[in-house]
Design a protein around this motif. Structure first.
Motif, mmCIF file in Angstrom:
data_model
loop_
_atom_site.group_PDB
_atom_site.id
_atom_site.type_symbol
_atom_site.label_atom_id
_atom_site.label_comp_id
_atom_site.label_asym_id
_atom_site.label_seq_id
_atom_site.Cartn_x
_atom_site.Cartn_y
_atom_site.Cartn_z
ATOM 1 N N ASN A 188 -1.434 -21.674 3.929
ATOM 2 C CA ASN A 188 -0.650 -20.709 4.982
ATOM 3 C C ASN A 188 -1.377 -19.837 5.434
ATOM 4 O O ASN A 188 -1.461 -19.503 6.469
ATOM 5 C CB ASN A 188 0.440 -20.465 3.953
ATOM 6 N N VAL A 189 -2.368 -18.973 4.751
ATOM 7 C CA VAL A 189 -3.162 -17.851 5.102
ATOM 8 C C VAL A 189 -4.317 -18.461 6.199
ATOM 9 O O VAL A 189 -4.513 -17.576 7.174
ATOM 10 C CB VAL A 189 -3.698 -17.045 4.021
ATOM 11 N N GLU A 190 -4.873 -19.697 5.760
ATOM 12 C CA GLU A 190 -5.837 -20.114 6.719
ATOM 13 C C GLU A 190 -5.106 -20.539 8.017
ATOM 14 O O GLU A 190 -5.873 -20.095 9.234
ATOM 15 C CB GLU A 190 -6.242 -21.413 6.149
ATOM 16 N N LEU A 199 1.199 -24.419 -16.223
ATOM 17 C CA LEU A 199 0.412 -23.901 -15.163
ATOM 18 C C LEU A 199 0.116 -24.834 -13.822
ATOM 19 O O LEU A 199 -0.263 -24.317 -12.696
ATOM 20 C CB LEU A 199 -1.189 -23.677 -15.689
ATOM 21 N N GLN A 200 0.642 -26.080 -14.157
ATOM 22 C CA GLN A 200 0.443 -26.982 -12.850
ATOM 23 C C GLN A 200 1.165 -26.564 -11.623
ATOM 24 O O GLN A 200 0.376 -26.734 -10.534
ATOM 25 C CB GLN A 200 0.917 -28.281 -13.332
ATOM 26 N N TRP A 201 2.096 -26.078 -11.847
ATOM 27 C CA TRP A 201 2.656 -25.473 -10.599
ATOM 28 C C TRP A 201 2.181 -24.555 -9.968
ATOM 29 O O TRP A 201 2.033 -24.310 -8.855
ATOM 30 C CB TRP A 201 4.332 -24.673 -11.173
ATOM 31 N N PHE A 202 1.252 -23.617 -10.653
ATOM 32 C CA PHE A 202 0.451 -22.413 -10.005
ATOM 33 C C PHE A 202 -0.634 -23.056 -9.312
ATOM 34 O O PHE A 202 -1.144 -22.593 -8.450
ATOM 35 C CB PHE A 202 -0.028 -21.362 -11.153
ATOM 36 N N VAL A 203 -1.143 -24.087 -9.878
ATOM 37 C CA VAL A 203 -2.570 -25.045 -9.417
ATOM 38 C C VAL A 203 -1.928 -25.417 -7.887
ATOM 39 O O VAL A 203 -2.548 -24.930 -6.919
ATOM 40 C CB VAL A 203 -2.895 -26.030 -10.172
ATOM 41 N N ASP A 204 -0.904 -26.135 -7.940
ATOM 42 C CA ASP A 204 -0.377 -26.432 -6.576
ATOM 43 C C ASP A 204 -0.119 -25.404 -5.666
ATOM 44 O O ASP A 204 -0.167 -25.548 -4.392
ATOM 45 C CB ASP A 204 0.883 -27.615 -6.965
ATOM 46 N N GLU A 205 0.480 -24.404 -6.001
ATOM 47 C CA GLU A 205 0.804 -23.285 -5.181
ATOM 48 C C GLU A 205 -0.132 -22.679 -4.740
ATOM 49 O O GLU A 205 -0.152 -21.974 -3.540
ATOM 50 C CB GLU A 205 1.787 -22.318 -6.131
ATOM 51 N N GLN A 206 -1.461 -22.662 -5.312
ATOM 52 C CA GLN A 206 -2.397 -21.722 -4.862
ATOM 53 C C GLN A 206 -2.999 -22.640 -3.567
ATOM 54 O O GLN A 206 -3.446 -21.969 -2.533
ATOM 55 C CB GLN A 206 -3.630 -21.870 -5.729
ATOM 56 N N VAL A 263 -5.167 -6.290 12.125
ATOM 57 C CA VAL A 263 -4.318 -7.574 11.565
ATOM 58 C C VAL A 263 -5.147 -8.650 10.867
ATOM 59 O O VAL A 263 -4.937 -9.159 9.891
ATOM 60 C CB VAL A 263 -3.396 -7.807 12.798
ATOM 61 N N MET A 264 -6.088 -8.822 11.911
ATOM 62 C CA MET A 264 -7.292 -9.724 11.306
ATOM 63 C C MET A 264 -8.005 -9.550 10.147
ATOM 64 O O MET A 264 -8.035 -10.550 8.987
ATOM 65 C CB MET A 264 -8.340 -10.148 12.530
ATOM 66 N N HIS A 265 -8.222 -8.468 10.008
ATOM 67 C CA HIS A 265 -8.732 -7.742 8.759
ATOM 68 C C HIS A 265 -7.861 -7.909 7.505
ATOM 69 O O HIS A 265 -8.139 -8.462 6.445
ATOM 70 C CB HIS A 265 -9.215 -6.373 8.826
ATOM 71 N N VAL A 266 -6.620 -7.629 7.870
ATOM 72 C CA VAL A 266 -5.513 -7.840 6.760
ATOM 73 C C VAL A 266 -5.420 -9.134 6.363
ATOM 74 O O VAL A 266 -5.666 -9.411 4.995
ATOM 75 C CB VAL A 266 -4.141 -7.432 7.048
ATOM 76 N N PHE A 267 -5.403 -10.111 7.018
ATOM 77 C CA PHE A 267 -5.295 -11.637 6.802
ATOM 78 C C PHE A 267 -6.745 -12.138 6.281
ATOM 79 O O PHE A 267 -6.608 -13.240 5.159
ATOM 80 C CB PHE A 267 -4.732 -12.517 7.915
ATOM 81 N N GLU A 268 -7.644 -11.714 6.575
ATOM 82 C CA GLU A 268 -9.042 -12.242 5.981
ATOM 83 C C GLU A 268 -9.190 -11.757 4.674
ATOM 84 O O GLU A 268 -9.338 -12.667 3.658
ATOM 85 C CB GLU A 268 -10.068 -11.508 6.820
ATOM 86 N N GLU A 269 -8.866 -10.539 4.240
ATOM 87 C CA GLU A 269 -8.583 -9.616 2.906
ATOM 88 C C GLU A 269 -7.607 -10.738 2.007
ATOM 89 O O GLU A 269 -7.849 -10.964 0.834
ATOM 90 C CB GLU A 269 -8.160 -8.109 3.002
ATOM 91 N N THR A 270 -6.505 -11.178 2.728
ATOM 92 C CA THR A 270 -5.686 -11.805 2.040
ATOM 93 C C THR A 270 -6.027 -13.081 1.487
ATOM 94 O O THR A 270 -5.887 -13.595 0.187
ATOM 95 C CB THR A 270 -4.283 -12.229 2.794
ATOM 96 N N LEU A 271 -6.855 -13.710 2.368
ATOM 97 C CA LEU A 271 -7.439 -15.232 2.199
ATOM 98 C C LEU A 271 -8.332 -15.031 0.863
ATOM 99 O O LEU A 271 -8.474 -15.715 -0.015
ATOM 100 C CB LEU A 271 -8.168 -15.678 3.433
ATOM 101 N N LYS A 272 -9.237 -13.915 1.148
ATOM 102 C CA LYS A 272 -10.239 -13.656 0.091
ATOM 103 C C LYS A 272 -9.562 -13.510 -1.255
ATOM 104 O O LYS A 272 -9.818 -14.012 -2.177
ATOM 105 C CB LYS A 272 -10.883 -12.311 0.425
#
Ligand code: FEO
Length: 171
Positions: free
Chosen positions: A133-135, A120-127, A83-92
């Motif tokens: 969240n993933v961290e 695009l500003q919405w996407f900048v903020d979303e990122q 599970v840890m590996h999945v979320f590490e890959e998600t963050l990457k």
């Protein structure tokens, strides 16, 4: 009317968003296969979000009189170590997506396309939110060593995530 350089860059981003969706659906499948139903649900919501992102870019190109050309979606990983590996890959993956969005913004700035910059500003903020969240999930996983009773409790909490369309009435 969209400039060709912007149209091309957004078409690449549409592909990247579908690729993200495909990756997260693959992760959801793997999580389900190891009995992590809550994490699988969280990842399926992530998949739905990516589809909404792709569709939002799609609609924007059409709204600006551009042409969407859909390209093949790159292969995704189907097996993970934990599970840890999945979320590490998600963050990457999300850090990589942040880079793509920033590059897209650079193109819009270079072309003085203010409408695309605003879009695009919405996407900048979303990122910022996506990475945070993933961290947070990864920090929690590290606290419980990614296993045991703690993992089961965490899995139960992940079950509560529901998809909320970020662009109601559109995608
Ligand atoms: Fe479409 Fe997870 O960014």
């Amino acid at each position: 009317m969209l400039k060709k350089s912007i149209e091309k860059a957004i078409n690449q981003q549409i592909n990247a968003e579908f690729h993200s969706a495909y990756l997260y659906l693959s992760m959801s499948s793997w999580l389900q296969s190891v009995g992590m139903a809550g994490c699988a649900n969280w990842m399926k919501v992530q998949y739905q979000e990516e589809l909404a992102h792709a569709t939002h870019f799609f609609d924007y190109v059409l709204e600006r009189g551009g042409r969407v050309t859909l390209a093949p979606i790159a292969e995704v990983t189907v097996d993970f170590k934990s599970v840890m590996h999945v979320f590490e890959e998600t963050l990457k993956h999300e850090i990589n997506v942040t880079g793509l969005i920033n590059n897209l913004m650079d193109v819009a700035i270079k072309e003085s396309d203010h409408a695309t910059k605003s879009f695009l500003q919405w996407f900048v903020d979303e990122q910022v939110e996506e990475e945070a969240n993933v961290e947070q999930i990864l920090n929690n996983l590290k606290l419980i060593n990614g296993e045991g009773q703690g993992l089961l409790m965490m899995d139960r909490e992940m079950q509560s995530r529901v998809f909320v369309n970020p662009f109601p009435g559109k995608a």
